[in-house]
Design a protein around this motif. Structure first.
Motif, PDB file in Angstrom:
ATOM      1  N   ALA A 158       0.863  -1.192   0.000  1.00 42.95           N
ATOM      2  CA  ALA A 158       0.000   0.000   0.000  1.00 42.95           C
ATOM      3  C   ALA A 158       0.891   1.230   0.000  1.00 42.95           C
ATOM      4  N   LEU A 159       0.664   2.121  -0.956  1.00 45.57           N
ATOM      5  CA  LEU A 159       1.467   3.329  -1.092  1.00 45.57           C
ATOM      6  C   LEU A 159       0.559   4.546  -0.950  1.00 45.57           C
ATOM      7  N   PHE A 160       0.923   5.455  -0.045  1.00 40.46           N
ATOM      8  CA  PHE A 160       0.154   6.676   0.192  1.00 40.46           C
ATOM      9  C   PHE A 160       0.982   7.876  -0.270  1.00 40.46           C
ATOM     10  N   SER A 161       0.347   8.760  -1.017  1.00 39.44           N
ATOM     11  CA  SER A 161       1.007   9.968  -1.526  1.00 39.44           C
ATOM     12  C   SER A 161       0.353  11.191  -0.909  1.00 39.44           C
ATOM     13  N   CYS A 162       1.110  11.929  -0.118  1.00 37.25           N
ATOM     14  CA  CYS A 162       0.591  13.101   0.593  1.00 37.25           C
ATOM     15  C   CYS A 162       0.870  14.350  -0.243  1.00 37.25           C
ATOM     16  N   GLN A 167      -0.155  25.279  -4.384  1.00 38.67           N
ATOM     17  CA  GLN A 167       1.290  25.444  -4.273  1.00 38.67           C
ATOM     18  C   GLN A 167       1.718  25.477  -2.809  1.00 38.67           C
ATOM     19  N   LEU A 168       2.797  24.745  -2.520  1.00 36.36           N
ATOM     20  CA  LEU A 168       3.357  24.719  -1.174  1.00 36.36           C
ATOM     21  C   LEU A 168       4.606  25.588  -1.109  1.00 36.36           C
ATOM     22  N   PRO A 169       4.932  26.121   0.056  1.00 33.79           N
ATOM     23  CA  PRO A 169       6.200  26.849   0.192  1.00 33.79           C
ATOM     24  C   PRO A 169       7.378  25.930  -0.129  1.00 33.79           C
ATOM     25  N   LYS A 170       8.480  26.513  -0.552  1.00 31.72           N
ATOM     26  CA  LYS A 170       9.639  25.719  -0.946  1.00 31.72           C
ATOM     27  C   LYS A 170      10.486  25.291   0.245  1.00 31.72           C
ATOM     28  N   GLU A 171      10.326  25.918   1.393  1.00 30.28           N
ATOM     29  CA  GLU A 171      11.158  25.607   2.545  1.00 30.28           C
ATOM     30  C   GLU A 171      10.279  25.369   3.773  1.00 30.28           C
ATOM     31  N   GLU A 172      10.873  24.690   4.764  1.00 29.63           N
ATOM     32  CA  GLU A 172      10.245  24.450   6.075  1.00 29.63           C
ATOM     33  C   GLU A 172       8.920  23.714   5.954  1.00 29.63           C
ATOM     34  N   ILE A 173       8.876  22.725   5.049  1.00 24.49           N
ATOM     35  CA  ILE A 173       7.707  21.870   4.917  1.00 24.49           C
ATOM     36  C   ILE A 173       7.973  20.572   5.670  1.00 24.49           C
ATOM     37  N   ALA A 174       7.034  20.162   6.514  1.00 26.32           N
ATOM     38  CA  ALA A 174       7.168  18.935   7.301  1.00 26.32           C
ATOM     39  C   ALA A 174       5.936  18.061   7.090  1.00 26.32           C
ATOM     40  N   TYR A 175       6.167  16.744   7.035  1.00 24.59           N
ATOM     41  CA  TYR A 175       5.090  15.770   6.877  1.00 24.59           C
ATOM     42  C   TYR A 175       5.070  14.862   8.104  1.00 24.59           C
ATOM     43  N   GLY A 205       8.224  12.131   5.281  1.00 27.10           N
ATOM     44  CA  GLY A 205       8.163  12.480   3.873  1.00 27.10           C
ATOM     45  C   GLY A 205       6.750  12.399   3.321  1.00 27.10           C
ATOM     46  N   TYR A 206       6.607  12.785   2.055  1.00 28.79           N
ATOM     47  CA  TYR A 206       5.275  12.853   1.466  1.00 28.79           C
ATOM     48  C   TYR A 206       4.814  11.509   0.916  1.00 28.79           C
ATOM     49  N   LEU A 207       5.708  10.510   0.911  1.00 33.09           N
ATOM     50  CA  LEU A 207       5.327   9.173   0.466  1.00 33.09           C
ATOM     51  C   LEU A 207       5.573   8.180   1.592  1.00 33.09           C
ATOM     52  N   ALA A 208       4.624   7.284   1.806  1.00 31.07           N
ATOM     53  CA  ALA A 208       4.768   6.242   2.815  1.00 31.07           C
ATOM     54  C   ALA A 208       4.122   4.969   2.281  1.00 31.07           C
ATOM     55  N   ARG A 209       4.616   3.822   2.767  1.00 24.55           N
ATOM     56  CA  ARG A 209       4.080   2.565   2.273  1.00 24.55           C
ATOM     57  C   ARG A 209       4.006   1.532   3.387  1.00 24.55           C
ATOM     58  N   THR A 220      -7.909   4.081   9.029  1.00 28.48           N
ATOM     59  CA  THR A 220      -7.684   5.406   8.451  1.00 28.48           C
ATOM     60  C   THR A 220      -6.294   5.911   8.807  1.00 28.48           C
ATOM     61  N   PHE A 221      -5.539   6.290   7.794  1.00 28.33           N
ATOM     62  CA  PHE A 221      -4.239   6.918   7.956  1.00 28.33           C
ATOM     63  C   PHE A 221      -4.368   8.394   7.588  1.00 28.33           C
ATOM     64  N   SER A 222      -3.615   9.221   8.275  1.00 27.46           N
ATOM     65  CA  SER A 222      -3.678  10.670   8.047  1.00 27.46           C
ATOM     66  C   SER A 222      -2.280  11.216   7.848  1.00 27.46           C
ATOM     67  N   CYS A 223      -2.162  12.117   6.889  1.00 28.53           N
ATOM     68  CA  CYS A 223      -0.903  12.830   6.652  1.00 28.53           C
ATOM     69  C   CYS A 223      -1.147  14.321   6.878  1.00 28.53           C
ATOM     70  N   VAL A 224      -0.330  14.938   7.700  1.00 26.43           N
ATOM     71  CA  VAL A 224      -0.444  16.365   8.002  1.00 26.43           C
ATOM     72  C   VAL A 224       0.718  17.098   7.351  1.00 26.43           C
ATOM     73  N   ILE A 225       0.407  18.068   6.512  1.00 27.45           N
ATOM     74  CA  ILE A 225       1.426  18.919   5.886  1.00 27.45           C
ATOM     75  C   ILE A 225       1.488  20.220   6.672  1.00 27.45           C
TER      76      ILE A 225
END
Length: 321
Positions: A158-162, A167-175, A205-209, A220-225
């Motif tokens: 199972a692959l999840f793409s967050c 558009q997201l900021p280019k810096e200081e992005i956390a998943y 990261g923005y991808l998890a499996r 239910t899985f949740s990804c917070v940006i």
């Protein structure tokens, strides 16, 4: 008599501007007052009368290009300051006996340049301000996204793409990844209620499996940006695991596994996505700078190893002769 004449001029001017309609003044109406506009035209013309009304109409007509301007809500103070500076500049031009037919279009052009330079917002700046009506609205980017259904066969990956569409900021992005846990481990929870979720620190990261997928991973899985510790979006994935148990599994093994489901589950379910070379080629978005550096280093090491083996072989071959 002068105050009465000025008072009677106000309704006349308002009627004239109302005939033009709100789009004609738009941003001009939002960020300047009638008294400011009337005072500027009074300085330009010099006397009360039809010429002042003509000047006010020209003032509004010069800003027709901004009739439906929309900006980030947090930028409205910046635009208000620009209009304030504009009014001071126009008063100086009027005092110097300049022409409003030239000054108004020039001022509108400068305001348009200011609006073009206002920064584009991200999710935390998604509230917008519209000059047409002088009101704010919320963009179509909700913080909590709808739940996405993911169905995977037992034993597969199972692959999840967050990822999001804005558009997201280019810096200081956390998943960060979370999992919704029910009253007991065998209970599948489909929810966006944050009180049900627990952190999964191994997932980054923005991808998890998850591999191999087991029925215990259902839920239910949740990804917070987040940007600078402020949440931009929360994505939800409901994982539904299908398929029979592995061949040869006895009823006793099935019962034993059901008993184990009552124990607390560890966070090893979701792991960071560490793609193979084939997966990198299949997923162009995964070719990050760090992955490219690793591929280049591996290629250079392999090339150096082959060169060293060839040199040792030829040295041994010629030394024997």
């Amino acid at each position: 008599m002068a105050p009465r004449a000025a008072a009677s001029a106000v309704p006349c001017a308002l009627v004239a501007l109302a005939a033009l309609g709100p789009p004609a003044w738009a941003c001009l109406l939002c960020f300047t007052s009638y008294s400011e506009r009337h005072r500027i035209c009074r300085i330009f013309v010099g006397v009360e009368g039809p010429e002042v009304e003509k000047c006010e109409k020209a003032f509004s007509a010069a800003f027709e290009g901004l009739l439906d301007t929309e900006i980030n809500y947090d930028e409205r103070s910046h635009l208000h300051d620009s209009f304030t500076q504009m009014t001071f500049s126009l008063q100086e031009i009027a005092t110097a006996q300049g022409s409003y037919e030239v000054a108004f279009p020039y001022a509108a052009e400068k305001i348009q340049e200011v609006i073009a330079q206002l920064k584009e917002g991200h999710q935390e700046l998604s509230r917008r301000f519209r000059c047409l009506g002088c009101y704010s609205r919320v963009c179509d980017f909700p913080l909590d996204c709808p739940i996405q259904d993911v169905t995977v066969q037992r034993g597969d990956q199972a692959l999840f793409s967050c990822t999001v569409k804005f558009q997201l900021p280019k810096e200081e992005i956390a998943y960060s990844w979370k999992f919704a846990e029910g009253a007991r481990a065998s209970l599948q929870v489909r929810t966006r209620d944050t009180s049900y979720f627990r952190d999964m620190p191994r997932a980054r990261g923005y991808l998890a499996r998850i591999r191999p997928v087991q029925p215990t991973h259902s839920g239910t899985f949740s990804c917070v940006i987040a940007h600078d510790q402020l949440p931009l979006a929360r994505l939800y994935f409901f994982l539904n695991v299908t398929g029979p148990p592995p061949r040869g599994e006895t009823e006793l093994q099935v019962a034993f596994r059901e008993v184990l489901r009552w124990a607390p589950r560890e966070a090893e379910g979701v792991e960071p996505w560490r793609p193979s070379l084939g997966e990198l080629l299949a997923e162009p978005e995964a070719l990050t700078l760090s992955n490219l550096c690793l591929i280049a280093a591996a290629a250079a090491l392999a090339s150096a190893g082959v060169t060293l083996l060839a040199w040792m072989f030829f040295r041994w071959y010629f030394s024997g002769n």
